[in-house]
Scaffold this active site. Structure first.
Site, PDB file in Angstrom:
ATOM      1  CE  LYS A  32      -3.890   1.869   2.717  1.00  0.00           C
ATOM      2  NZ  LYS A  32      -4.716   1.660   3.927  1.00  0.00           N
ATOM      3  CB  SER A  44      -8.187   3.299   2.901  1.00  0.00           C
ATOM      4  OG  SER A  44      -7.309   2.747   3.861  1.00  0.00           O
ATOM      5  CB  SER A  51      -8.354   0.575   5.905  1.00  0.00           C
ATOM      6  OG  SER A  51      -9.093   1.764   5.902  1.00  0.00           O
TER       7      SER A  51
END
Lengths: 122, 527
Positions: free
Chosen positions: B82, B157, B181
């Site tokens: 990420k 997310s 997330s």
């Protein structure tokens, strides 16, 4: 609770700026969210004190696994404090490196390792 | 033979040990797959094929030197990360314009550990800007699509990571979880995602959103891979003052040994508050099927109550935004990448530089949250909002303490609905916040939890979308080992991965050949 957000004041505190037209949108959205958040006032927290939890897992983990009581935040061991080199705090020095211009030659503007910013005093 | 990009980490590791394949073969397979599929999915913000091949060659050298297969399980395994983790000499944007040109000056602890394991770095994945969102639509750069239905969101997310694992664009990935997330996108994309106990993976070098809630964790194709990824990065780190000293268990070994017998006699709690209004019918049905499964395996299923669950979203949005407003103060237009300079009007003072850079650099949701947090911490409102929310957080922790005195593990849906349509919730921020109803309280209580796929929606209808449903398993603090073992048994019994695959047919990509090929070239150039 039940107060409305004074968008213009909060905008200043947050160092943000919205156009007139945007303010109305933000105002409506934020106050809708705030209305929702105001439900917190119904929660009975009268018997609780202090903001942070010192988690004692003993009682909880119980039959799952026996672990020692673990405080939420780490307690520094004495020997560890001494062992840490004060000058760098044991950190990679790159972490506190402030001369980002070395990586980004174009911006932000820099001169001899300092950032150039607009004048603060006339 | 199955294409290499479809295999799990443990399968690839087995083949590498037997020297039947090389890491360069695996890496090539992923790079080809990314070039073909990612222009449609948009899992990645940046890819670096050259670097990946170099990593693979290095890993192959390590493997060659060890005679008995005694190399770390992640050696030669291509992973995505990420875009919130700092990795030296790569851009870390947090999907924000304000960090568009920010080069990481050092490695985060997670990356450092992965490098020690000789992993192969494929690239950085898309996310909601500063991890604020539940759909990855808040990225300043691109919208990631759900591989099961490209008109839908992958969740967020960590949406780029989950979509990437699901579409075979990486063998596994690392995300972060502040309010769900990791678990919610894993659930929406039909993969496994784990949020560990607060403090067991170092947050050093991970861009901060809400420091008392943020926690790093793996997203993987199956439970065993998740265990491998967790073990490789967990542990005490003196550079993170919320890092915890604890005994790292051999999670993969425990998961490998986990048989159906471990479920027998376990008390599994199902919170009534997790089965209330707003829960999609098909999601409810699939979770109930697993409840029956638990009973069949000899567990005792108990309906429990977490009475203060209804306050969790409100408390979360006060605490998280307060911490965010403080953490994001550092983006001032001076120290990091983006600075707004008014070319026409070169006057202006320092304050204007701050205000203009922040206003132009941050996206809408980030500004909304900074505003909310600034308000909650401002004079006259602190007690009513921040202090009250912190006390409510204590109530929620107490709910879980009481629950874990009655049951060994808690289970329920990860998300109230399967993947929703792109754009569906962007008009109403509150409705987006409410999609995290089942995951948020876990972060508030510092607990470990994971999401595993247990079924598909619309099975009895020819027209309805076939979308994955995730079940959330919540364990007591530091009981990741037991949580993974329970998840493994459910995974084996349900057999999701054998039954279902995202419909990424070859034809789907051939149809738009011109466009896809063109975009593939472009994405290959991102560096």
């Amino acid at each position: 609770m039940g107060k409305n957000i004074d968008i213009v004041n909060v905008m200043k505190l947050a160092k943000l700026n919205f156009e007139e037209a945007e303010i109305a949108g933000f105002d409506a959205e934020l106050n809708k969210i705030l209305d929702y958040i105001n439900m917190l006032s119904a929660a009975n927290t009268s018997k609780l004190e202090g903001l942070h939890e010192d988690l004692d897992y003993d009682a909880v983990v119980g039959h799952m696994s026996k672990t020692q009581s673990i405080p939420l935040l780490r307690q520094d061991a004495e020997e560890e404090k001494e062992a840490d080199v004060c000058a760098t705090g044991g950190f990679d020095f790159n972490v506190v490196k402030n001369d980002a211009p070395e990586f980004e030659p174009d911006e932000p503007d820099s001169d001899r390792g300092y950032f150039i910013v607009p004048a603060v005093i006339e | 033979m199955q294409p290499l990009y479809e295999l799990t980490i443990h399968e690839l590791n087995g083949l590498l040990k037997k020297k039947e394949i090389k890491s360069v073969d695996i890496t090539k397979s992923y790079i080809d797959r990314i070039k073909k599929i990612d222009p449609v999915i948009n899992s990645y913000l940046s890819i670096d094929p050259e670097r990946a091949m170099d990593d693979a060659k290095m890993a192959d050298t390590v493997i060659e030197k060890t005679s008995d297969g005694d190399f770390p399980e992640l050696t030669g395994i291509p992973l995505s990360i990420k875009d919130i983790y700092l990795m030296k000499d790569t851009k870390t944007t947090c999907a924000s314009k304000i960090l568009e040109n920010f080069n990481s000056p050092y490695d985060s602890t997670v990356i450092k550990k992965l490098k020690e394991n000789n992993f192969v770095f494929l690239g950085k994945t898309n996310m909601d800007e500063f991890a604020m969102g539940s759909s990855t639509e808040n990225s300043a750069f691109k919208i990631t699509k759900n591989p099961w239905d490209t008109s839908r969101v992958p969740g967020g997310s960590s949406g780029g990571s989950a979509a990437g694992v699901s579409a075979g664009l990486c063998a596994g990935s690392f995300g972060t979880d502040t309010g769900g997330s990791i678990r919610q996108p894993a659930s929406l994309c039909g993969v496994v995602g784990l949020k560990p106990t607060y403090g067991i993976i170092s947050r050093y070098g991970i861009i901060a959103f809400s420091s008392s809630l943020d926690q790093a964790g793996p997203i993987a194709k199956d439970v065993l891979d998740c265990a491998i990824l967790l073990k490789s990065v967990a542990g005490y780190d003196k550079n993170d003052h919320t890092s915890r000293k604890f005994e790292i268990k051999d999670y993969p070994e425990l998961v490998r040994k986990a048989g159906k017998s471990i479920i027998k006699g376990l008390k599994i709690g199902f919170p009534v508050e997790f089965f209330s209004e707003g829960l999609e019918k098909d999601v409810y049905k699939k979770i109930m099927d697993v409840k029956e499964l638990f009973k069949d395996l000899g567990a005792q299923t108990i309906d429990i109550s977490l009475p203060d669950t209804s306050y969790s979203i409100a408390a979360y949005y006060v605490i998280a935004t307060s911490e965010a407003s403080s953490n994001l103060e550092r983006y001032d237009g001076i120290r990091y990448g983006y600075r707004f300079i008014d070319d026409k009007n070169k006057t202006g003072d320092l304050n204007e530089l701050f205000v203009n850079s922040r206003t132009k650099g941050f996206g809408k949701e980030v500004k909304r949250r900074i505003m909310l947090g600034t308000f909650a911490l401002s004079a006259g409102y602190y007690d009513a909002y921040y202090k009250k929310a912190s006390l409510v957080r204590k109530l929620i922790i107490k709910n879980y303490k009481d629950a874990f005195n009655k049951v060994d593990m808690i289970a329920g849906p990860t998300s109230p609905t399967a993947a929703f349509l792109i754009g569906e919730k962007m008009i109403d921020p509150l409705s987006m916040y409410l999609s995290d109803i089942y995951t948020i309280s876990i972060n508030l209580a510092y607990l470990p939890a994971m999401s595993i796929p247990v079924g598909i929606t619309g099975e009895n209808s020819s027209s309805a979308s076939k979308l994955p449903v995730g079940m959330q398993i919540i364990a007591p603090w530091l009981a990741e080992d037991k949580m993974l073992c329970v998840a493994k048994v459910i995974e084996d019994t349900v057999g999701f991965a054998e039954k279902y695959k995202p419909p990424l047919h070859e034809s789907f990509f051939d149809e738009g050949k011109g466009r896809t090929a063109d975009m593939a070239d472009r994405s290959a150039n991102i560096k």
